[in-house]
Design a protein around this motif. Structure first.
Motif, mmCIF file in Angstrom:
data_model
loop_
_atom_site.group_PDB
_atom_site.id
_atom_site.type_symbol
_atom_site.label_atom_id
_atom_site.label_comp_id
_atom_site.label_asym_id
_atom_site.label_seq_id
_atom_site.Cartn_x
_atom_site.Cartn_y
_atom_site.Cartn_z
ATOM 1 N N ILE A 1 12.607 -7.920 -10.248
ATOM 2 C CA ILE A 1 12.509 -6.836 -11.378
ATOM 3 C C ILE A 1 10.432 -6.586 -11.001
ATOM 4 N N ALA A 2 10.361 -7.519 -10.952
ATOM 5 C CA ALA A 2 9.084 -8.115 -10.305
ATOM 6 C C ALA A 2 8.634 -8.997 -10.035
ATOM 7 N N THR A 3 7.207 -8.619 -9.282
ATOM 8 C CA THR A 3 6.129 -9.792 -8.515
ATOM 9 C C THR A 3 5.414 -9.729 -8.098
ATOM 10 N N VAL A 4 4.850 -10.759 -8.925
ATOM 11 C CA VAL A 4 3.143 -10.873 -9.840
ATOM 12 C C VAL A 4 2.868 -11.449 -8.238
ATOM 13 N N HIS A 5 2.042 -11.227 -7.493
ATOM 14 C CA HIS A 5 0.719 -11.196 -5.908
ATOM 15 C C HIS A 5 -0.832 -12.880 -6.258
ATOM 16 N N LEU A 6 -0.222 -13.269 -6.108
ATOM 17 C CA LEU A 6 -1.233 -14.227 -6.254
ATOM 18 C C LEU A 6 -2.006 -13.992 -4.812
ATOM 19 N N PRO A 7 -3.345 -14.226 -4.568
ATOM 20 C CA PRO A 7 -3.909 -14.217 -4.106
ATOM 21 C C PRO A 7 -4.192 -15.946 -3.068
ATOM 22 N N VAL A 8 -3.680 -17.070 -3.377
ATOM 23 C CA VAL A 8 -3.399 -18.492 -2.795
ATOM 24 C C VAL A 8 -2.066 -18.598 -3.145
ATOM 25 N N ARG A 9 -1.712 -19.130 -0.982
ATOM 26 C CA ARG A 9 -1.143 -20.252 -1.460
ATOM 27 C C ARG A 9 -0.556 -21.110 -2.412
ATOM 28 N N VAL A 10 0.999 -21.082 -2.689
ATOM 29 C CA VAL A 10 1.160 -22.910 -4.103
ATOM 30 C C VAL A 10 2.198 -23.430 -2.919
ATOM 31 N N PRO A 11 1.279 -24.357 -2.787
ATOM 32 C CA PRO A 11 2.463 -25.657 -1.532
ATOM 33 C C PRO A 11 3.845 -25.887 -2.680
ATOM 34 N N LEU A 12 5.057 -26.171 -2.002
ATOM 35 C CA LEU A 12 5.936 -26.337 -2.983
ATOM 36 C C LEU A 12 5.911 -27.649 -3.316
ATOM 37 N N GLY A 13 6.509 -27.901 -4.717
ATOM 38 C CA GLY A 13 5.821 -28.335 -5.356
ATOM 39 C C GLY A 13 7.668 -29.299 -5.894
#
Length: 452
Positions: free
Chosen positions: A428-440
């Motif tokens: 329903i929504a996708t917030v586009h981040l400016p950078v990569r979030v590593p898998l954590g």
């Protein structure tokens, strides 16, 4: 080929405002989605080669009034991290010299934001915008170290934890923190061999302990791994610790390893415990077992003193979560992420199915025995998902499932929000981040009521 950098650490802290959104953010989502994980400062970081020992970095997105106000990522400032970044150490109570940049979980409790890690170090408190305040000992009431996993009883407001540490192999401790952020109870439970207890379970009547064959190991101590190893001689058992203060009752089970609990509850003269279970020896250095981690149910017969075991789903999966409002009470739904374990003998990753790269979330209906799947694309990467109810009185699955998803086409990450009751449908929504979030590792939704 799947992206090779989905887990690689990022090299800088970023603040971005007014994030672009595809779709429509539900206006009732008013709070912060936070997630913690290891992110080494550089090759000289002692934890650079270890999934467990990497410096903690918390990533967060602030939602309000249908907008994504900001994204931030911040290293947790232990004394070593602060020094490496040219800053003064934050003041606070460190336990027995164990000062570590918490890298496993981040929670909200009593208006505070706490980054957590297990095996001795105390939590680090963070500000609303993720700056490090300092080590936290619950107003001087925490007797020793703390834990990576907590359970909040939604009926009492009490925060429960099981703490252990490598230097204390003969006991673990059940810690209860009240809604006032002060420790109200601390009970020692005798054990032998120093078992690692990464997680536990909570019901209305019991705290459930996992005394399993991963125990303290002097051979594994030091270097770039954790000082715990599988020991076939240790055995495996569940401990039922009554919340009324009486002694623990131990029940033997087949040897296995459990990282994470979905939920548990009392059912008359039975106790039901749903977990992710590894059926064979678990290698702490490689963070993997020799069997498939599956959703599994233990049913404890309190009268007969027996434990029945049942596999609920065959697919390899991890990071189980429920609606936090049903913790310690009967649950119907659960959410997990498909495991990224590569089967033995597979050399070309192109030979694997589309969902082999951790690009799939599962929704379990444990009453009907059905499973729904949401895939994010062959080369995407998704970790743990968190459920957020649409309102305080909403039904158990009336709400949203959110998680960070790596978008290989952008080389960055998105905060993807699914409608739980339309789990297989488009976000329903996708917030586009400016950078990569590593898998954590683990994260939380902290609603605006928990913000200062």
């Amino acid at each position: 080929m799947p992206p090779t950098n989905a887990s690689a650490p990022v090299t800088e802290e970023v603040t971005a405002y007014d994030l672009p959104v595809s779709g429509t953010l539900p206006p009732e989502l008013n709070g912060r989605y936070l997630r913690n994980g290891p992110n080494a400062l550089g090759l000289d970081d002692p934890g650079a080669s270890s999934l467990f020992l990497g410096t903690g970095m918390v990533h967060g997105v602030r939602l309000r009034d249908g907008r994504a106000e900001w994204y931030r990522n911040r290293w947790v400032r232990s004394a070593m991290v602060a020094q490496a970044l040219g800053e003064q150490p934050r003041p606070g109570p460190v336990f027995e010299g164990m000062d570590f940049a918490s890298n496993t979980h981040v929670i909200g409790h009593a208006g505070r934001t706490l980054a957590l890690v297990e095996s001795g170090p105390r939590p680090y408190e963070l500000s609303d915008d993720l700056e490090t305040v300092g080590p936290f000992d619950f107003g001087g009431t925490l007797p020793a170290g703390y834990a990576a996993h907590t359970k909040l009883d939604p009926r009492t407001g009490e925060l429960h934890a099981i703490t252990y540490r490598w230097g204390r192999p003969d006991a673990v401790e059940h810690i209860v923190v009240g809604a006032d952020a002060l420790v109200s109870s601390a009970r020692e439970v005798p054990v032998t061999g120093g078992p690692m207890m990464h997680d536990f379970a909570l019901t209305g009547k019991y705290v459930i302990l996992y005394d399993l064959p991963v125990i303290a190991s002097t051979d594994a101590a030091g270097g770039s791994t954790v000082p715990y190893a599988w020991d076939d001689t240790h055995g495996a058992r569940l401990g039922l610790l009554p919340r009324d203060g009486s002694g623990v009752r131990w029940l033997d089970i087949e040897p296995c390893w459990i990282y994470h609990t979905l939920n548990a509850y009392d059912d008359g003269d039975r106790v039901v415990i749903d977990v992710i279970r590894y059926p064979q020896a678990f290698d702490m250095a490689k963070f993997e077992g020799t069997g498939t981690p599956t959703l599994h149910r233990f049913t404890v017969d309190l009268t007969g003193g027996k434990v029945a075991e049942q596999r609920l789903h065959d697919r390899a999966q991890e990071f189980p979560r429920v609606d936090e409002r049903v913790v310690s009470a009967p649950h119907r739904y659960g959410y997990t992420a498909v495991s990224t374990t590569v089967p033995a003998g597979v050399e070309d990753l192109q030979d694997l199915d589309d969902d082999a790269f951790g690009s799939v979330l599962l929704k379990h209906d444990l009453v009907r025995g059905t499973v729904e799947t949401h895939g994010f694309g062959r080369d995407a990467a998704v970790g743990e998902a968190v459920f957020v109810p649409s309102s305080a009185g909403a039904a158990e699955d009336d709400g949203y499932v959110m998680a960070f998803v790596h978008d290989p086409d952008r080389g960055a990450s998105d905060l993807v929000i699914l409608a739980a009751q339309d789990f297989t449908g488009a976000p329903i929504a996708t917030v586009h981040l400016p950078v990569r979030v590593p898998l954590g590792f683990h994260g939380s939704w902290i609603p605006s009521g928990d913000l200062s």
